[in-house]
Write a protein that holds these residues in place. Structure first.
Motif, short mmCIF file in Angstrom:
data_model
loop_
_atom_site.label_atom_id
_atom_site.label_comp_id
_atom_site.label_asym_id
_atom_site.label_seq_id
_atom_site.Cartn_x
_atom_site.Cartn_y
_atom_site.Cartn_z
N ILE A 152 31.05 44.23 36.18
CA ILE A 152 30.33 43.33 35.27
C ILE A 152 30.96 41.95 35.20
CG2 ILE A 152 29.48 45.22 33.84
CD1 ILE A 152 31.65 44.56 31.81
N ALA A 153 32.19 41.81 35.70
CA ALA A 153 32.88 40.52 35.60
C ALA A 153 33.01 39.80 36.93
CB ALA A 153 34.26 40.70 34.97
N ASN A 154 32.86 40.49 38.05
CA ASN A 154 33.17 39.89 39.35
C ASN A 154 32.03 40.06 40.34
OD1 ASN A 154 36.23 39.21 39.09
ND2 ASN A 154 36.05 41.29 38.29
N GLN A 155 31.71 38.97 41.04
CA GLN A 155 30.65 38.95 42.05
C GLN A 155 31.15 38.16 43.26
OE1 GLN A 155 26.88 36.44 41.87
NE2 GLN A 155 26.05 38.45 41.33
N LEU A 156 31.09 38.78 44.43
CA LEU A 156 31.54 38.16 45.67
C LEU A 156 30.33 37.81 46.53
CD1 LEU A 156 33.98 37.36 47.42
CD2 LEU A 156 33.97 39.68 48.35
N THR A 157 30.20 36.53 46.91
CA THR A 157 29.06 36.05 47.69
C THR A 157 29.51 35.54 49.05
OG1 THR A 157 27.89 35.39 45.67
CG2 THR A 157 27.14 34.43 47.73
N PHE A 158 28.82 36.00 50.10
CA PHE A 158 29.06 35.51 51.46
C PHE A 158 27.84 34.70 51.88
CE2 PHE A 158 31.41 39.41 50.98
CZ PHE A 158 32.63 39.16 51.58
N LYS A 159 28.07 33.46 52.35
CA LYS A 159 26.97 32.63 52.82
C LYS A 159 27.25 32.18 54.25
CE LYS A 159 25.34 30.74 48.40
NZ LYS A 159 25.10 29.51 47.61
N LEU A 160 26.19 32.13 55.03
CA LEU A 160 26.30 31.66 56.41
C LEU A 160 26.21 30.14 56.42
CD1 LEU A 160 26.53 32.58 59.36
CD2 LEU A 160 24.03 32.57 59.47
N GLU A 161 27.30 29.48 56.77
CA GLU A 161 27.35 28.03 56.79
C GLU A 161 27.88 27.56 58.14
OE1 GLU A 161 29.64 26.62 53.52
OE2 GLU A 161 28.34 27.52 51.98
N ASP A 162 27.06 26.82 58.88
CA ASP A 162 27.42 26.29 60.19
C ASP A 162 27.91 27.39 61.14
OD1 ASP A 162 26.84 23.69 59.33
OD2 ASP A 162 28.86 23.43 58.52
N GLY A 163 27.23 28.53 61.07
CA GLY A 163 27.54 29.62 61.99
C GLY A 163 28.66 30.54 61.56
N ASN A 164 29.32 30.24 60.44
CA ASN A 164 30.41 31.07 59.94
C ASN A 164 30.13 31.52 58.51
OD1 ASN A 164 32.21 30.83 62.26
ND2 ASN A 164 32.49 28.71 61.64
N TYR A 165 30.62 32.71 58.17
CA TYR A 165 30.45 33.21 56.81
C TYR A 165 31.59 32.70 55.92
CZ TYR A 165 26.82 36.30 58.56
OH TYR A 165 25.67 36.79 59.13
N VAL A 166 31.22 32.25 54.75
CA VAL A 166 32.19 31.75 53.76
C VAL A 166 32.08 32.62 52.51
CG1 VAL A 166 32.88 29.79 52.35
CG2 VAL A 166 32.00 29.41 54.66
N ALA A 167 33.22 33.09 52.03
CA ALA A 167 33.24 33.98 50.86
C ALA A 167 33.63 33.20 49.61
CB ALA A 167 34.22 35.13 51.09
N ASP A 168 32.96 33.52 48.51
CA ASP A 168 33.26 32.88 47.23
C ASP A 168 33.22 33.95 46.13
OD1 ASP A 168 33.63 30.62 45.39
OD2 ASP A 168 31.59 31.07 44.75
N LEU A 169 34.33 34.11 45.43
CA LEU A 169 34.42 35.10 44.36
C LEU A 169 34.22 34.42 43.01
CD1 LEU A 169 35.08 38.01 43.43
CD2 LEU A 169 37.48 37.30 43.28
N TYR A 170 33.19 34.89 42.29
CA TYR A 170 32.96 34.38 40.93
C TYR A 170 33.43 35.42 39.93
CZ TYR A 170 30.66 33.30 36.55
OH TYR A 170 30.42 33.05 35.22
N THR A 171 34.27 34.99 39.00
CA THR A 171 34.76 35.86 37.94
C THR A 171 34.31 35.32 36.60
OG1 THR A 171 36.73 36.52 39.22
CG2 THR A 171 36.81 36.85 36.84
N ASN A 172 33.57 36.13 35.89
CA ASN A 172 33.10 35.75 34.56
C ASN A 172 34.29 35.79 33.61
OD1 ASN A 172 31.93 35.56 31.99
ND2 ASN A 172 30.10 36.66 32.61
#
Length: 433
Positions: A152-172
């Motif tokens: 409920i507090a943490n969400q990890l997002t992977f996005k494809l940017e310029d051919g590579n995946y970038v990970a971003d962890l959001y913590t509420n």
């Protein structure tokens, strides 16, 4: 044969024949087009045109609609015509990301690229039942975004940017609030504290803090306890996590106390240490450092520039690994890249990680002491040789383990004593003592 048919059937046949004759020889309507019989005649349906509607351009002159407008119109009605698809999967027991990707026809190469992007967080390789995944695929079935809802507090997002995946962890961050709890011992200390709404993990923490000074089994009915806990709630839900800020236990003969200081360690109300603070290294002896903390390091396997968030010691497989401080085991897992690894949380501020292990000697949720053996070094995961990868995090951020300043003394540092005593005074007032 017709005479043998029932009277009802004969009547029905007669009615059908008479009706057919009437339709064939019924005179034409004067308002329609002439329908004179003849072998070359054609039946023509009258065509009428509403002149008012024609003048208002409802029948003629309408422009051809732009296909892009059609797509936008369908999108406005919730219909996706771009070929993009979204898939929501709830993780169940036995599920792995690899199996989920197979069902979605996502190639194994994509998973490996995501795992590389996840080296900082180490979440995707060890999904748990109750978590969920949302995958977005383009019209070529290529993964463009992946969202892992960890809790409920943490969400990890992977996005494809310029051919590579970038990970971003959001913590509420949620909302933290302090609460005072007090009561009398009725039965065991654990049962009495739990009755006051204190989490089991917090009770175990207090027991560990005071185990060298107090034998909890010697507490008697009528002895009293007081504590202040800091509770975190996410979106107003139940307590997500809890931290003990201070505790006082009064038996018939003695008073025992533990209060947290700004350095993350606990001391009694006079500022004397309850624990042995922290070790400088998780291993004994002198071993060669094969790789330093370096945010611009070139990876020895892939050759790409990727941050190295810890310190590597080249050690023989099976070398003992020790917890650098008191804490609770937060995670025990096996990752395709990190291998067997261990995460220990030392209070709210500090976290340590130990990677590429051959054997883990503790379990998730277990409380450990400073200097306690927790694992053995190895060569598991993506590794070029036997070594220990050790990380130190402060408030969720990686720092150089060899340069971090930790409290090693047995009492509150002189520069922090005044603020510590003020904090103790404030908490005791909140406790009502």
């Amino acid at each position: 044969m017709i005479r043998r048919l029932p009277k009802f059937h004969l009547t029905a046949i007669a009615v059908v024949c008479i009706t057919s004759l009437l339709v064939l020889f019924w005179p034409a309507d004067d308002s329609g087009t002439s329908t004179a019989a003849g072998p070359d005649s054609k039946i023509v349906k009258p065509l009428t045109l509403d002149l008012d509607k024609a003048k208002s351009n409802q029948y003629v002159g309408q422009p051809t609609q732009d296909p892009a407008d059609v797509v936008r119109a369908h999108a406005a009605m919730g219909q996706d015509m771009s070929g993009v698809t979204e898939h929501f999967i709830e993780i169940k027991r036995g599920d792995t990301v690899s199996h989920i990707f197979d069902r979605l026809h996502i190639p194994p190469r994509t998973l490996m690229e995501l795992l590389v992007a996840d080296e900082e967080h180490l979440q995707l390789g060890n999904v748990q039942p109750g978590q969920s995944i949302k995958a977005t695929l383009d019209d070529d079935n290529k993964l463009t975004q992946l969202i892992l809802n960890i809790d409920i507090a943490n969400q990890l997002t992977f996005k494809l940017e310029d051919g590579n995946y970038v990970a971003d962890l959001y913590t509420n961050p949620g909302k933290w609030s302090q609460r005072a709890v007090s009561g009398e011992i009725r039965g065991s200390f654990e049962a009495s504290a739990r009755k006051g709404g204190v989490k089991r993990s917090s009770v175990a923490h207090i027991t560990k803090l005071l185990e060298n000074r107090l034998k909890f089994k010697n507490l008697r009915a009528g002895d009293k306890f007081y504590m202040v806990v800091n509770e975190q709630r996410i979106n107003g839900d139940d307590v997500y996590q809890e931290e003990v800020l201070g505790v006082v236990i009064k038996s018939r003969n003695n008073t025992y106390s533990a209060f947290i200081n700004q350095d993350g360690s606990y001391y009694d109300e006079k500022g004397q240490g309850l624990t042995k603070a922290y070790r400088k290294s998780p291993i004994n002896g002198r071993y060669r450092i094969s790789s330093h903390f370096n945010l611009n390091r070139k990876h020895p396997v892939t050759g790409k520039v990727r941050p190295h968030y810890g310190t590597d010691w080249a050690t023989p497989i099976g070398t003992s690994v020790y917890s650098i401080g008191d804490g609770v085991v937060e995670r025990v897992a096996n990752h395709p890249l990190a291998g067997k690894y261990l995460v220990i949380k030392h209070g709210r501020k500090y976290t340590t990680r130990y990677l590429h292990l051959s054997k883990i000697l503790v379990r998730k949720g277990q409380r450990v002491s400073m200097g306690e053996k927790v694992a053995k070094t190895g060569n598991t995961g993506r590794s070029t040789g036997a070594h220990l990868h050790y990380e130190f995090h402060i408030n969720g951020r990686q720092v150089n383990p060899l340069k971090v300043k930790l409290p090693y003394s047995a009492s509150v540092p002189k520069s922090q004593m005044a603020s510590f005593k003020q904090s103790v005074k404030s908490m005791k007032q909140e406790m009502g003592i």
